[in-house]
Design a protein around this motif. Structure first.
Motif, PDB file in Angstrom:
ATOM      1  N   ASP A  49       0.805  -1.217   0.000  1.00  0.00           N
ATOM      2  CA  ASP A  49       0.000   0.000   0.000  1.00  0.00           C
ATOM      3  C   ASP A  49       0.840   1.269   0.000  1.00  0.00           C
ATOM      4  O   ASP A  49       0.352   2.340   0.303  1.00  0.00           O
ATOM      5  N   GLY A  50       2.116   1.129  -0.326  1.00  0.00           N
ATOM      6  CA  GLY A  50       2.971   2.306  -0.365  1.00  0.00           C
ATOM      7  C   GLY A  50       3.653   2.607   0.948  1.00  0.00           C
ATOM      8  O   GLY A  50       4.517   3.464   1.021  1.00  0.00           O
ATOM      9  N   THR A  51       3.276   1.904   2.002  1.00  0.00           N
ATOM     10  CA  THR A  51       3.925   2.157   3.292  1.00  0.00           C
ATOM     11  C   THR A  51       4.863   1.039   3.699  1.00  0.00           C
ATOM     12  O   THR A  51       5.852   1.287   4.364  1.00  0.00           O
ATOM     13  N   GLU A  52       4.538  -0.173   3.328  1.00  0.00           N
ATOM     14  CA  GLU A  52       5.417  -1.293   3.662  1.00  0.00           C
ATOM     15  C   GLU A  52       5.266  -2.402   2.626  1.00  0.00           C
ATOM     16  O   GLU A  52       4.201  -2.577   2.050  1.00  0.00           O
ATOM     17  N   PRO A  53       6.330  -3.144   2.387  1.00  0.00           N
ATOM     18  CA  PRO A  53       6.285  -4.240   1.417  1.00  0.00           C
ATOM     19  C   PRO A  53       5.375  -5.381   1.881  1.00  0.00           C
ATOM     20  O   PRO A  53       5.145  -5.571   3.077  1.00  0.00           O
ATOM     21  N   LEU A  54       4.876  -6.144   0.935  1.00  0.00           N
ATOM     22  CA  LEU A  54       3.963  -7.239   1.227  1.00  0.00           C
ATOM     23  C   LEU A  54       4.568  -8.254   2.197  1.00  0.00           C
ATOM     24  O   LEU A  54       3.873  -8.763   3.076  1.00  0.00           O
ATOM     25  N   LEU A  55       5.858  -8.538   2.074  1.00  0.00           N
ATOM     26  CA  LEU A  55       6.482  -9.481   3.005  1.00  0.00           C
ATOM     27  C   LEU A  55       6.352  -9.001   4.453  1.00  0.00           C
ATOM     28  O   LEU A  55       6.138  -9.797   5.364  1.00  0.00           O
ATOM     29  N   PHE A  56       6.475  -7.709   4.660  1.00  0.00           N
ATOM     30  CA  PHE A  56       6.356  -7.157   6.014  1.00  0.00           C
ATOM     31  C   PHE A  56       4.918  -7.260   6.507  1.00  0.00           C
ATOM     32  O   PHE A  56       4.684  -7.456   7.707  1.00  0.00           O
ATOM     33  N   VAL A  57       3.976  -7.118   5.599  1.00  0.00           N
ATOM     34  CA  VAL A  57       2.566  -7.266   5.955  1.00  0.00           C
ATOM     35  C   VAL A  57       2.316  -8.701   6.414  1.00  0.00           C
ATOM     36  O   VAL A  57       1.616  -8.926   7.406  1.00  0.00           O
ATOM     37  N   PHE A  58       2.898  -9.669   5.715  1.00  0.00           N
ATOM     38  CA  PHE A  58       2.763 -11.067   6.132  1.00  0.00           C
ATOM     39  C   PHE A  58       3.346 -11.283   7.525  1.00  0.00           C
ATOM     40  O   PHE A  58       2.761 -11.971   8.352  1.00  0.00           O
ATOM     41  N   ILE A  59       4.491 -10.705   7.790  1.00  0.00           N
ATOM     42  CA  ILE A  59       5.130 -10.880   9.089  1.00  0.00           C
ATOM     43  C   ILE A  59       4.281 -10.295  10.211  1.00  0.00           C
ATOM     44  O   ILE A  59       4.153 -10.881  11.281  1.00  0.00           O
ATOM     45  N   ASP A  60       3.682  -9.140   9.971  1.00  0.00           N
ATOM     46  CA  ASP A  60       2.857  -8.475  10.987  1.00  0.00           C
ATOM     47  C   ASP A  60       1.431  -9.012  11.055  1.00  0.00           C
ATOM     48  O   ASP A  60       0.657  -8.578  11.895  1.00  0.00           O
ATOM     49  N   SER A  61       1.084  -9.936  10.190  1.00  0.00           N
ATOM     50  CA  SER A  61      -0.290 -10.432  10.128  1.00  0.00           C
ATOM     51  C   SER A  61      -0.601 -11.344  11.316  1.00  0.00           C
ATOM     52  O   SER A  61       0.282 -11.738  12.075  1.00  0.00           O
ATOM     53  N   SER A  62      -1.868 -11.693  11.423  1.00  0.00           N
ATOM     54  CA  SER A  62      -2.303 -12.591  12.502  1.00  0.00           C
ATOM     55  C   SER A  62      -2.303 -14.051  12.060  1.00  0.00           C
ATOM     56  O   SER A  62      -2.820 -14.907  12.766  1.00  0.00           O
ATOM     57  N   PHE A  63      -1.695 -14.338  10.911  1.00  0.00           N
ATOM     58  CA  PHE A  63      -1.596 -15.719  10.461  1.00  0.00           C
ATOM     59  C   PHE A  63      -0.700 -16.510  11.416  1.00  0.00           C
ATOM     60  O   PHE A  63       0.164 -15.950  12.088  1.00  0.00           O
ATOM     61  N   SER A  64      -0.892 -17.812  11.427  1.00  0.00           N
ATOM     62  CA  SER A  64      -0.048 -18.683  12.242  1.00  0.00           C
ATOM     63  C   SER A  64       1.361 -18.737  11.652  1.00  0.00           C
ATOM     64  O   SER A  64       1.569 -18.355  10.487  1.00  0.00           O
ATOM     65  N   LEU A  65       2.318 -19.224  12.426  1.00  0.00           N
ATOM     66  CA  LEU A  65       3.701 -19.331  11.944  1.00  0.00           C
ATOM     67  C   LEU A  65       3.793 -20.169  10.666  1.00  0.00           C
ATOM     68  O   LEU A  65       4.415 -19.720   9.693  1.00  0.00           O
ATOM     69  N   PRO A  66       3.176 -21.354  10.596  1.00  0.00           N
ATOM     70  CA  PRO A  66       3.246 -22.123   9.335  1.00  0.00           C
ATOM     71  C   PRO A  66       2.637 -21.370   8.159  1.00  0.00           C
ATOM     72  O   PRO A  66       3.145 -21.450   7.036  1.00  0.00           O
ATOM     73  N   GLN A  67       1.557 -20.624   8.398  1.00  0.00           N
ATOM     74  CA  GLN A  67       0.941 -19.856   7.318  1.00  0.00           C
ATOM     75  C   GLN A  67       1.848 -18.709   6.876  1.00  0.00           C
ATOM     76  O   GLN A  67       1.968 -18.439   5.671  1.00  0.00           O
ATOM     77  N   LYS A  68       2.482 -18.040   7.819  1.00  0.00           N
ATOM     78  CA  LYS A  68       3.416 -16.963   7.470  1.00  0.00           C
ATOM     79  C   LYS A  68       4.560 -17.514   6.628  1.00  0.00           C
ATOM     80  O   LYS A  68       4.951 -16.914   5.632  1.00  0.00           O
ATOM     81  N   LYS A  69       5.090 -18.671   7.030  1.00  0.00           N
ATOM     82  CA  LYS A  69       6.171 -19.294   6.264  1.00  0.00           C
ATOM     83  C   LYS A  69       5.709 -19.594   4.836  1.00  0.00           C
ATOM     84  O   LYS A  69       6.425 -19.327   3.872  1.00  0.00           O
ATOM     85  N   GLU A  70       4.515 -20.151   4.713  1.00  0.00           N
ATOM     86  CA  GLU A  70       3.963 -20.486   3.394  1.00  0.00           C
ATOM     87  C   GLU A  70       3.823 -19.231   2.532  1.00  0.00           C
ATOM     88  O   GLU A  70       4.207 -19.231   1.356  1.00  0.00           O
TER      89      GLU A  70
END
Length: 128
Positions: A49-70
């Motif tokens: 969204d212009g503020t942070e890269p998608l990878l960082f969004v995944f890291i900060d998300s509420s997904f589980s660790l296995p989902q973040k890795k995926e």
């Protein structure tokens, strides 16, 4: 008859529609939608969204660790730059607050000594 000017809002919507779907998929935690949007090339895995890269969004998300890795593996496999930095020049290692996720990143991907040192020196949050 519609003029080129009349079609501008439609063109903007069509160009940004996949990102709106991505936002919705992130909000409802739908891995299948996110995977489809990345695999199909409808969204650029280096953008968000212009503020942070998608990878960082995944890291900060509420997904589980296995989902973040995926999601991280998927994004990198489809062109995401694992060495990307945000507007404050922080790398992915500096964004990681989880010991297991940091271990995953360090074992799965290659980082320079400089990137690791920078993360070590600037991380002021304890890993969980």
């Amino acid at each position: 008859m519609a003029t080129e000017e009349d079609n501008e809002p439609y063109k903007w919507y069509c160009r940004h529609e996949p990102y709106q779907l991505l936002i919705t998929a992130m909000q409802i935690r739908n891995i299948q939608w996110i995977s489809y949007l990345i695999r199909s090339g409808k969204v650029d895995p280096n953008l968000w969204d212009g503020t942070e890269p998608l990878l960082f969004v995944f890291i900060d998300s509420s997904f589980s660790l296995p989902q973040k890795k995926e999601l991280i593996r998927l994004a990198v496999a489809h062109g995401a730059d694992i060495h990307v930095q945000d507007k404050e020049c922080r790398n992915i290692l500096q964004w990681t607050r989880s010991g297991p996720l940091l271990k995953f990143l360090l074992t799965e991907f290659k980082f320079s000594n400089e990137e690791m040192w920078k993360a070590y020196n600037t991380t002021n949050k304890p890993l969980t």
